[in-house]
Scaffold this active site. Structure first.
Site, mmCIF file in Angstrom:
data_model
loop_
_atom_site.group_PDB
_atom_site.id
_atom_site.type_symbol
_atom_site.label_atom_id
_atom_site.label_comp_id
_atom_site.label_asym_id
_atom_site.label_seq_id
_atom_site.Cartn_x
_atom_site.Cartn_y
_atom_site.Cartn_z
ATOM 1 N N ASP A 262 0.913 -1.185 -0.002
ATOM 2 C CA ASP A 262 -0.225 0.049 0.025
ATOM 3 C C ASP A 262 0.919 1.150 -0.025
ATOM 4 O O ASP A 262 1.739 1.398 0.753
ATOM 5 C CB ASP A 262 -0.917 -0.033 1.191
ATOM 6 N N GLU A 298 1.319 -0.102 -4.897
ATOM 7 C CA GLU A 298 0.486 1.291 -5.053
ATOM 8 C C GLU A 298 1.644 2.559 -5.108
ATOM 9 O O GLU A 298 2.333 2.415 -3.825
ATOM 10 C CB GLU A 298 -0.456 1.217 -4.122
ATOM 11 N N LEU A 325 -4.539 4.827 -15.814
ATOM 12 C CA LEU A 325 -5.509 4.230 -16.511
ATOM 13 C C LEU A 325 -6.897 4.414 -16.181
ATOM 14 O O LEU A 325 -7.859 4.740 -16.816
ATOM 15 C CB LEU A 325 -4.978 2.610 -16.695
ATOM 16 N N HIS A 327 -7.825 6.340 -13.851
ATOM 17 C CA HIS A 327 -8.525 7.770 -13.869
ATOM 18 C C HIS A 327 -9.044 8.430 -15.329
ATOM 19 O O HIS A 327 -10.005 8.794 -15.515
ATOM 20 C CB HIS A 327 -7.307 8.650 -13.329
ATOM 21 N N HIS A 393 -11.278 -0.634 -4.274
ATOM 22 C CA HIS A 393 -11.578 -0.253 -3.001
ATOM 23 C C HIS A 393 -11.739 1.341 -2.948
ATOM 24 O O HIS A 393 -12.461 2.097 -2.415
ATOM 25 C CB HIS A 393 -11.215 -0.900 -1.845
ATOM 26 N N ASP A 394 -10.377 1.761 -3.314
ATOM 27 C CA ASP A 394 -10.383 3.489 -3.093
ATOM 28 C C ASP A 394 -11.169 3.985 -4.034
ATOM 29 O O ASP A 394 -11.902 5.073 -3.575
ATOM 30 C CB ASP A 394 -8.762 3.578 -3.598
ATOM 31 N N VAL A 396 -14.028 3.433 -5.434
ATOM 32 C CA VAL A 396 -15.241 3.255 -5.136
ATOM 33 C C VAL A 396 -15.624 3.859 -3.522
ATOM 34 O O VAL A 396 -16.456 4.703 -3.533
ATOM 35 C CB VAL A 396 -15.969 1.797 -4.913
ATOM 36 N N GLY A 397 -14.797 3.353 -2.790
ATOM 37 C CA GLY A 397 -15.197 3.591 -1.162
ATOM 38 C C GLY A 397 -14.715 4.915 -0.925
ATOM 39 O O GLY A 397 -15.079 5.422 -0.002
#
Length: 604
Positions: A262, A298, A325, A327, A393-394, A396-397
């Site tokens: 991460d 990441e 990609l 974004h 997850h990022d 969307v969440g």
């Protein structure tokens, strides 16, 4: 078969009812081991490591008492049955008998990654609940599951990025043995299992390290979470070893096939040998010698050098999440231009074309959002060095209401985008439920206690104050409370909806695309060269991309990422591989929201 990793710190069961306990506590004058039957003084050794070998069988619960006062859990605890503030438990790794000794992993170019959160993936929200869904994933065409972080976090609900005990799989999901069962069951279906690990910070509740090991952190660097983890200041040798052994532990003791690291741009290290290099080298020279172990980053800085082989050797890291990609594709589908999307809003399809052909959109280019240059040249890297996705997850969440892409764009647009990224030579990653167009949001949720809970709720809502649609406090007040159990519950997948016609159509599409990828594209990726991608814009919304793959094969995409028909495309070469509805016989003109793939050459 037995799997275990010998830890230099923590509780190591030695057999015959005896356990060696070790704690790095350089700021403590005394440390006592507190077992259910009483306490014993530990001996201070070199560098501030306190140790004691005594009678303690698997399952024994223990704490450390610092300077006769505060009792704390073991920072290297293998299991926390009573959460982060409770006692740690002695675990004997030899008690689990592995039956997957023939498993050696899969080549990275075969990866189709599926990111999931254990707590919301199944109705049970457990390791065993996830295990029950593996047949679905295998049938879908998934070859790698990526679990969001498991390190023990406070409470029973969390994304996992607030973990404070990195060696202990969170007890709300099940026991260490049940996690091992999940990994073994996945291997039995030919599915790799990757784990998301967080080495850049600790969560805000339950981190006792500053009490007895303040040198675990340093003020030399600032991070979004406060003082940085100490990778380059006095005492950093122990800290670096703590995290290196953590990575080796998950790979060796649990049989994970790799790690996703991460936000490595927040791992600050000015030493002569960056921690990321040391970590990868230790893994490559350890468990990576006998089986395939994959390392994924990441990294906001787009450091292509970490993905590039050195000399004739293997690269330090196999791949990086390709946020560029995502974004560019998201802006093309939705028109959103707030925050980091502003860097793609001027020409989203051009940015997408560069991503598909060359890896990153930002390769040292100035970023308007950041106010500086970002990235390194990446066009020489082979396509599987990049992980492509439409959702995670990022993305969307971290929306206020956790909307999925199917809530934000038309079905035609999403189908075209899925056809683009699932068939590209980059490694695709799905976010759980994406394959059937899940209606459930994925919200930000947590379970903090005391005064921290309302502060997190308030902070979450204030994050959106700069967005015009949330300028009104009353509107911000409708953003779901992260600490409310209902926020977590709303994020759980509804598996029953797969049978509804509109969701079944999505599932059929994803199965079709992934089967096509497996049969026609994956065999050509092992020899895919770097530097073989080229792209051309057709107007503002049209795109042509070509790649040279293994065996002399040539893969080509033509896409219209707008709602109106568009002419000016080149004539296709080779056999038709796939076309979205209505574009099967398209020549130089494509209908709106269309993607057409062709494959040519000897390898095809």
């Amino acid at each position: 078969m037995i799997r275990r990793h010998r830890l230099p710190l923590g509780a190591e069961y030695l057999g015959d009812g005896r356990t060696r306990f070790s704690l790095w506590a350089p700021a403590a004058s005394s440390v006592e081991l507190v077992l259910e039957g009483g306490s014993s003084r530990m001996e201070r050794g070199e560098g501030g490591v306190f140790s004691l070998t005594t009678g303690a069988a698997p399952g024994a619960r223990y704490r450390y008492r610092i300077d006769g006062g505060q009792e704390v859990p073991d920072p290297a605890s293998r299991f926390q049955p009573e959460d982060v503030h409770g006692p740690s438990a002695v675990v004997d790794p030899a008690s689990f008998e592995w039956g997957d000794g023939g498993w050696r992993g899969r080549p990275w170019h075969e990866a189709v990654v599926y990111e999931l959160h254990v707590g919301t993936f199944s109705p049970e929200g457990t390791f065993r609940g996830a295990c029950e869904r593996l047949d679905h994933l295998a049938g879908l065409g998934v070859t790698a599951v990526e679990l969001m972080p498991l390190a023990d976090f406070p409470g029973s609900r969390n994304w996992g990025y607030d973990g404070v005990l990195p060696y202990a799989p969170d007890s709300s999901y099940g026991t260490p043995e049940e996690l091992k069962e999940l990994v073994q069951a996945a291997h039995g279906r030919g599915i790799m299992v990757l784990l998301d690990v967080v080495y850049n910070h600790f969560g805000p509740e339950g981190n006792y390290l500053p009490l007895y090991a303040p040198r675990f952190f340093t003020e030399r660097h600032a991070t979004p979470w406060g003082a940085a983890v100490n990778f380059d200041d006095a005492g950093s040798e122990t800290v670096r070893e703590f995290f290196v052994h953590n990575a080796l532990y998950w790979i060796e003791e649990y049989g994970f096939d790799g790690l996703r690291l991460d936000a490595v741009h927040a791992i600050r290290d000015d030493s002569g040998r960056h921690f990321l290099a040391e970590l990868a080298e230790r893994i490559r020279g350890g468990p990576g010698r006998g089986r395939r172990v994959h390392l994924v980053l990441e990294n906001e800085e787009n450091e292509a050098s970490l993905l590039r082989p050195a000399g004739e050797g293997r690269s330090l890291y196999d791949a990086q999440w390709n946020d560029d990609l995502h974004h560019a594709l998201h802006v093309a589908l939705t028109g959103e231009d707030a925050a980091y999307y502003a860097d793609y809003a001027d020409a989203p399809v051009r940015h997408l074309g560069r991503c598909l052909a060359e890896g990153f959109a930002y390769q040292g280019d100035p970023s308007r959002h950041r106010g500086d240059r970002r990235g390194e040249p990446s066009a020489d890297l082979a396509p599987p060095a990049f992980v492509a996705f439409l959702q995670n997850h990022d993305q969307v969440g971290n929306r206020a209401f956790g909307e999925r892409i199917t809530d934000l764009a038309s079905p035609e647009a999403v189908r075209a985008a899925a056809a683009v990224y699932l068939l590209s030579p980059q490694v695709p990653m799905l976010f759980m439920g994406e394959e059937w167009g899940a209606s459930s949001p994925f919200l930000f949720f947590c379970d903090f206690g005391g005064d921290l809970a309302p502060l997190v709720t308030q902070g979450r809502r204030e994050e959106f104050a700069s967005f015009p649609e949330f300028s009104d406090p009353e509107t911000r007040g409708r953003i779901p409370d992260p600490n409310a159990p209902g926020t977590f519950g709303a994020s759980r997948l509804d598996w029953g909806e797969r049978e509804a016609p509109e969701h079944a159509r999505w599932l059929d599409l994803y199965r079709e695309l992934l089967a096509l990828r497996r049969e026609r594209i994956v065999p050509l990726l092992s020899g895919a060269p770097g530097g073989g991608g080229r792209y051309r814009l057709v107007g503002e919304r049209g795109l042509e991309v070509r790649w040279g793959l293994g065996g002399g094969a040539r893969l080509a995409l033509r896409a219209n990422l707008g709602p109106e028909p568009l002419g000016g495309f080149g004539l296709p070469e080779g056999d038709l591989l796939y076309a979205t509805e209505g574009a099967e016989a398209a020549g130089r003109r494509l209908p709106g929201w269309a993607a057409v793939w062709h494959l040519a050459g000897a390898g095809a």
